[in-house]
Scaffold this motif. Structure first.
Motif, PDB file in Angstrom:
ATOM      1  N   GLU A 140      32.274  46.684  47.173  1.00 22.19           N
ATOM      2  CA  GLU A 140      32.529  45.435  46.462  1.00 22.19           C
ATOM      3  C   GLU A 140      33.335  44.453  47.308  1.00 22.19           C
ATOM      4  N   GLU A 166      40.507  41.759  44.914  1.00 20.26           N
ATOM      5  CA  GLU A 166      39.354  42.669  45.004  1.00 20.26           C
ATOM      6  C   GLU A 166      39.708  43.900  45.835  1.00 20.26           C
ATOM      7  N   HIS A 176      38.852  47.533  44.128  1.00 15.91           N
ATOM      8  CA  HIS A 176      37.801  47.589  43.105  1.00 15.91           C
ATOM      9  C   HIS A 176      36.719  48.613  43.452  1.00 15.91           C
ATOM     10  N   HIS A 262      37.741  44.011  35.239  1.00 16.59           N
ATOM     11  CA  HIS A 262      37.065  42.761  35.598  1.00 16.59           C
ATOM     12  C   HIS A 262      37.040  41.721  34.478  1.00 16.59           C
TER      13      HIS A 262
HETATM   14 FE   LIG Z   1      35.898  43.166  41.618  1.00 21.14          FE
END
Ligand SMILES: [Fe+2]
Ligand SMILES: [Fe+2]
Length: 317
Positions: A140, A166, A176, A262
């Protein structure tokens, strides 16, 4: 490190053996070929620019013959994306980019896999979807990270801030990609990067390839951040639905947690991506605007193609 996929045709077969041989100069022919074979081949080549493969020479990332093949395949993908794209929406300057952008997102009426998971999907269907999602979620944010040094100061600073989230805000266990890996492991699924590439249909390979195409080519930096903005702007609500669906199915809290993370994060990220990355990029480099729209539209279109494919396969279209 990723695992080399199984070939799906003559091109991927030739590429895999070239990688295993250490990429000697034997040319790999790129014929008109089958779309799935071509998409898998491009995915295999792109992986050399992420974590690479166990036992495969890292220098092959820039092997001239393999780069030639990559260029041919990515030119073909880019051409297809541009042909599908209806072009920039017309908007009045006083409306402004951000309002026009959110209007496009609002008007998007593509089918929703999250809604299906929320209400109807079986455990098997949810598992199938998670396997397909793992191709991206286990790396990701990596494709757009490649765009970071290609941006002017203001959007570069904002993208770094978004990426800091992230990538876990300095905590590896909050990355993530790691949250998704934990969810996969809790479900008894393989959390190896690319572990389910052999099951990925054409549409999933193409979605992943498009992000790498945009991230790896500096000239496509507009498309890369446009894709990011559309991705973030279509994430928060669907992630809530996904979490609700996974809870309905009694799937482990770890995989629900990935999606819950998220719901709030991407409500912020969409604003950052549109107002602090895309807008200032257009202000500094107006020529990038068309590609920002191309990237955003492609994001929605590629996701709709996956949704149609799976919903049709499940008899839910
Ligand atoms: Fe993310
Ligand atoms: Fe995000």
């Amino acid at each position: 490190m990723a695992v080399l996929p199984k070939p799906r045709g003559p091109l991927s077969e030739a590429l895999i053996s070239a990688l295993l041989r250490g990429g000697d100069a034997r040319p790999v022919e790129v014929g008109p070929g089958d779309a799935e074979d071509a998409a898998l081949s491009l995915w295999i080549l792109y992986e050399l620019s992420y974590r690479g493969y166990d036992g495969i020479d890292d220098r092959l990332e820039f092997d001239p013959e393999l780069v030639r093949v990559r260029r041919t395949l990515e030119d073909d993908l880019e051409q297809r994306l541009r042909e599908r794209w209806p072009g920039c929406p017309a908007y009045e300057p006083e409306q402004g980019f951000a309002a026009a952008f959110f209007a496009m997102i609002e008007a998007d009426d593509g089918p929703s896999l999250a809604r299906f998971v929320q209400r109807k999907a079986s455990v098997e269907q949810a598992v199938e979807l998670l396997k397909h999602r793992s191709l991206y979620h286990l790396k990701e944010s990596d494709p757009v990270a490649l765009t970071l040094p290609r941006l002017p100061a203001a959007p570069r600073a904002a993208l770094a801030e978004l990426q800091y989230d992230e990538y876990g805000g300095g905590r590896p266990e909050r990355l993530h990609a790691h949250l998704f890996a934990e969810g996969m492991a809790a479900m008894g699924l393989d959390a190896t990067e690319g572990g389910y590439v052999d099951e990925a249909p054409l549409e999933v390979l193409e979605q992943n390839n498009a992000m790498s195409l945009f991230g790896l080519n500096r000239r496509l930096r507009g498309a890369s951040v446009g894709h990011l903005a559309a991705f973030e702007a279509t994430s928060s609500l669907p992630c809530r639905k996904m979490a609700q669906g996974l809870e309905r199915l009694g799937l482990p809290p770890e995989i629900q947690a990935y999606y819950l993370e998220h719901v709030e994060a991407d409500a912020v990220h969409e604003q950052v991506a549109v107002r602090m990355i895309c807008e200032p990029l257009i202000a500094a480099e107006p020529d990038t605007e068309d590609d920002i729209w191309l990237g955003a539209w492609s994001c929605l279109d590629l996701e709709a193609r996956i949704a149609r494919r799976l919903l049709e396969q499940w008899g839910a279209a």
